[in-house]
Design a protein around this motif. Structure first.
Motif, PDB file in Angstrom:
ATOM      1  N   ASN A  64       0.883  -1.168   0.000  1.00 14.69           N
ATOM      2  CA  ASN A  64       0.000   0.000   0.000  1.00 14.69           C
ATOM      3  C   ASN A  64       0.914   1.209   0.000  1.00 14.69           C
ATOM      4  O   ASN A  64       1.389   1.643   1.033  1.00 14.69           O
ATOM      5  CB  ASN A  64      -0.927   0.016   1.224  1.00 14.69           C
ATOM      6  N   SER A  66       0.266   4.179  -0.540  1.00 18.37           N
ATOM      7  CA  SER A  66      -0.271   5.428   0.022  1.00 18.37           C
ATOM      8  C   SER A  66      -0.689   5.267   1.476  1.00 18.37           C
ATOM      9  O   SER A  66      -1.542   5.999   1.963  1.00 18.37           O
ATOM     10  CB  SER A  66      -1.424   5.934  -0.835  1.00 18.37           C
ATOM     11  N   LEU A  67      -0.080   4.306   2.161  1.00 22.17           N
ATOM     12  CA  LEU A  67      -0.400   4.112   3.577  1.00 22.17           C
ATOM     13  C   LEU A  67      -0.078   5.380   4.376  1.00 22.17           C
ATOM     14  O   LEU A  67      -0.891   5.875   5.136  1.00 22.17           O
ATOM     15  CB  LEU A  67       0.395   2.925   4.146  1.00 22.17           C
ATOM     16  N   THR A  69       0.505   9.264   5.036  1.00 24.74           N
ATOM     17  CA  THR A  69      -0.039  10.496   4.471  1.00 24.74           C
ATOM     18  C   THR A  69       0.838  11.669   4.935  1.00 24.74           C
ATOM     19  O   THR A  69       1.731  11.479   5.767  1.00 24.74           O
ATOM     20  CB  THR A  69      -1.506  10.681   4.914  1.00 24.74           C
ATOM     21  N   ARG A  97      -7.036   1.445  12.877  1.00 16.71           N
ATOM     22  CA  ARG A  97      -6.360   2.416  12.028  1.00 16.71           C
ATOM     23  C   ARG A  97      -6.794   3.840  12.379  1.00 16.71           C
ATOM     24  O   ARG A  97      -5.986   4.751  12.464  1.00 16.71           O
ATOM     25  CB  ARG A  97      -6.708   2.100  10.564  1.00 16.71           C
ATOM     26  N   LYS A 106       0.954   5.411  11.685  1.00 18.06           N
ATOM     27  CA  LYS A 106       0.519   4.411  10.704  1.00 18.06           C
ATOM     28  C   LYS A 106       1.226   3.103  11.042  1.00 18.06           C
ATOM     29  O   LYS A 106       2.399   3.101  11.437  1.00 18.06           O
ATOM     30  CB  LYS A 106       0.902   4.827   9.283  1.00 18.06           C
ATOM     31  N   SER A 129      -5.476  -7.842   3.525  1.00 12.57           N
ATOM     32  CA  SER A 129      -4.865  -6.659   2.948  1.00 12.57           C
ATOM     33  C   SER A 129      -5.925  -5.716   2.369  1.00 12.57           C
ATOM     34  O   SER A 129      -5.845  -4.495   2.535  1.00 12.57           O
ATOM     35  CB  SER A 129      -3.867  -7.093   1.876  1.00 12.57           C
ATOM     36  N   GLY A 133      -5.645  -2.710   4.476  1.00  8.61           N
ATOM     37  CA  GLY A 133      -4.682  -1.902   3.719  1.00  8.61           C
ATOM     38  C   GLY A 133      -3.351  -1.710   4.416  1.00  8.61           C
ATOM     39  O   GLY A 133      -2.667  -0.712   4.186  1.00  8.61           O
TER      40      GLY A 133
HETATM   41  C1  LIG Z   1      -3.758   2.446   2.069  1.00  8.69           C
HETATM   42  O1  LIG Z   1      -3.738   3.038   3.358  1.00  8.69           O
HETATM   43  C2  LIG Z   1      -4.597   4.145   3.513  1.00  8.69           C
HETATM   44  C3  LIG Z   1      -4.467   4.630   4.946  1.00  8.69           C
HETATM   45  O2  LIG Z   1      -3.400   5.454   5.097  1.00  8.69           O
HETATM   46  C4  LIG Z   1      -6.029   3.763   3.241  1.00  8.69           C
HETATM   47  O3  LIG Z   1      -6.841   4.891   3.306  1.00  8.69           O
HETATM   48  C5  LIG Z   1      -6.149   3.106   1.884  1.00  8.69           C
HETATM   49  O4  LIG Z   1      -7.433   2.602   1.720  1.00  8.69           O
HETATM   50  C6  LIG Z   1      -5.149   1.975   1.750  1.00  8.69           C
HETATM   51  N1  LIG Z   1      -5.174   1.491   0.382  1.00  8.69           N
HETATM   52  C7  LIG Z   1      -5.484   0.248   0.077  1.00  8.69           C
HETATM   53  C8  LIG Z   1      -5.448  -0.080  -1.380  1.00  8.69           C
HETATM   54  O5  LIG Z   1      -5.762  -0.582   0.917  1.00  8.69           O
END
Ligand SMILES: *[C@@H]1O[C@H](CO)[C@@H](O)[C@H](O)[C@H]1NC(C)=O
Ligand SMILES: *[C@@H]1O[C@H](CO)[C@@H](O)[C@H](O)[C@H]1NC(C)=O
Ligand SMILES: *[C@@H]1O[C@H](CO)[C@@H](O)[C@H](O)[C@H]1NC(C)=O
Ligand SMILES: *[C@@H]1O[C@H](CO)[C@@H](O)[C@H](O)[C@H]1NC(C)=O
Length: 365
Positions: A64, A66-67, A69, A97, A106, A129, A133
């Motif tokens: 992920n 974009s975990l 931010t 989360r 995170k 997953s 995420g």
């Molecule tokens: C990745 O992590 C973010 C939290 O920072 C979340 O909002 C997002 O849904 C996650 N992406 C996936 C593809 O799980």
């Protein structure tokens, strides 16, 4: 007139190309997921294959990107065995989360790949997953002797996808942490941003086990010096993205060694001249002490100052400890008059540092 028609044709052409690209990307997404489900690994297009020691075509199976931010301050990397669903679940139940987000934290679990068995499968990891995420899975097989791949992958990931945070915590999935006190701990450590930094349970004068019958046997070929440089236990340590990047970079020119905390926070850290900060005082080596804390809070509301300790094989301890200690974190618990180790019976001897002998003697109460 013709010019207009020309632009119209060009525009139509461009739009169709975009539509085709969109659908073919959907298709490849499906193929990717299918391949994962069948335990095959397909590189995701944005991840250039890269070297992880002798794994020349290392890839993230699940990721992920974009975990983290822009407002994330702390990344917690949890090395977790593929099959330890319960341990991950206990941690997520203790702090979701959303609850971690409030603390600008995170959490990511670092996994390898493994054949499916009756308890877990790649499909269930994939579901996990999708739901949370928070899984980073590398294309190496889960094994004790492969933990260095996992640990190094975490450093690399932090550098690649979470380099804006102030601090990175690396911990194991069988370690219990008083999560609400982490911000206090980090504040007191004053983690620098562009200086190498490692704080943890510092282990000095550790020696490699040279006894072939021992499961921790290290050959001269694997490590030829008589003692290890100082290192911190992989149970829990604090670093920053700057150090992660430097450790990863230096790892590329070093030999693989399977005792991951010794290699990364010891041998590699020594190359970078890192002086460890010792936070031993915030650890207990015994899960029983954590259980005594829970009982004392429940029965007498007594304060517990321990931040970090092992779960002793009890996967739910992370949840139970954080739930109980939540009461005290609201400052509702009085100080104890008798120290914990005077009232708590410890049965088991825990060893730190992946089973290496500890030259110092710990006094067990
Ligand atoms: C990745 O992590 C973010 C939290 O920072 C979340 O909002 C997002 O849904 C996650 N992406 C996936 C593809 O799980
Ligand atoms: C470690 O991972 C590599 C790459 O996936 C694999 O070939 C090897 O068998 C694994 N080692 C052990 C001890 O399982
Ligand atoms: C960690 O231990 C030190 C030394 O005992 C103590 O002063 C500090 O308050 C502890 N940190 C936290 C966050 O409890
Ligand atoms: C990476 O490590 C090499 C040695 O392996 C060193 O020469 C180089 O300066 C390092 N690069 C960075 C950016 O630290």
């Amino acid at each position: 007139m013709y010019a207009k028609l020309f632009y119209l044709i060009i525009a139509t052409f461009a739009v169709s190309i975009l539509i085709v690209l969109y659908y073919s990307s959907l298709q490849s997404e499906e193929i990717y997921v299918k391949l994962i489900e069948e335990h095959d690994i397909e590189p995701s297009s944005n991840d250039l294959p890269q070297k992880l020691y002798d794994i020349l075509d290392f890839k993230y199976v699940l990721n992920n990107k974009s975990l983290c931010t822009a407002d994330t301050e702390t990344l917690i990397l949890v090395t977790s065995y593929f099959g330890n669903v319960e341990a991950r679940s206990a941690m997520r139940r203790a702090f979701s989360r959303e609850e971690l987000d409030v603390m600008k934290i995170k959490r990511a679990f670092l996994l390898g790949i493994a054949p499916s068995d009756k308890y877990t499968s790649q499909k269930s990891v994939l579901d996990e997953s999708r739901r949370f995420g928070d899984i980073i899975q590398g294309s190496f097989v889960e094994a004790y002797r492969n933990l260095t791949y996992k640990h190094t992958m975490g450093l690399r990931w932090a550098e690649q996808h979470c380099s804006n945070v102030k601090q990175v915590i690396k911990m194991d999935d069988d370690i219990v942490v008083n999560v609400e006190k982490i911000p206090d701990l980090l504040k007191s450590l004053g983690v620098p941003s562009s200086k190498n930094f490692i704080a943890g349970y510092v282990l000095r004068n550790m020696v490699p086990i040279r006894e072939p019958a021992n499961k921790w046997f290290v050959t001269q070929e694997e490590y030829d010096l008589s003692t290890y440089p100082p290192f911190v236990s992989g149970w829990f340590y604090v670093t920053n993205p700057y150090t992660c990047a430097n450790l990863f970079n230096i790892s590329q020119s070093m030999k693989y060694f399977w005792i991951d905390d010794t290699l990364i926070t010891g041998i590699l850290a020594e190359k970078l001249s890192i002086q460890h900060v010792d936070i031993k005082a915030n650890f207990t080596l015994h899960s029983e002490i954590l259980e005594c804390c829970i009982n004392d809070i429940r029965s007498k509301n007594l304060r517990c100052d321990i931040l970090i300790g092992p779960n002793g094989g009890k996967t739910n301890l992370f949840y139970d400890f954080n739930t109980a200690i939540g009461i005290c974190n609201l400052n509702l618990c009085p100080d104890r008059t008798v120290p914990l180790d005077k009232t708590c019976i410890v049965k088991r001897k825990e060893t730190l540092g992946r089973g290496n002998p500890i030259v110092e003697n710990y006094r067990l109460s």
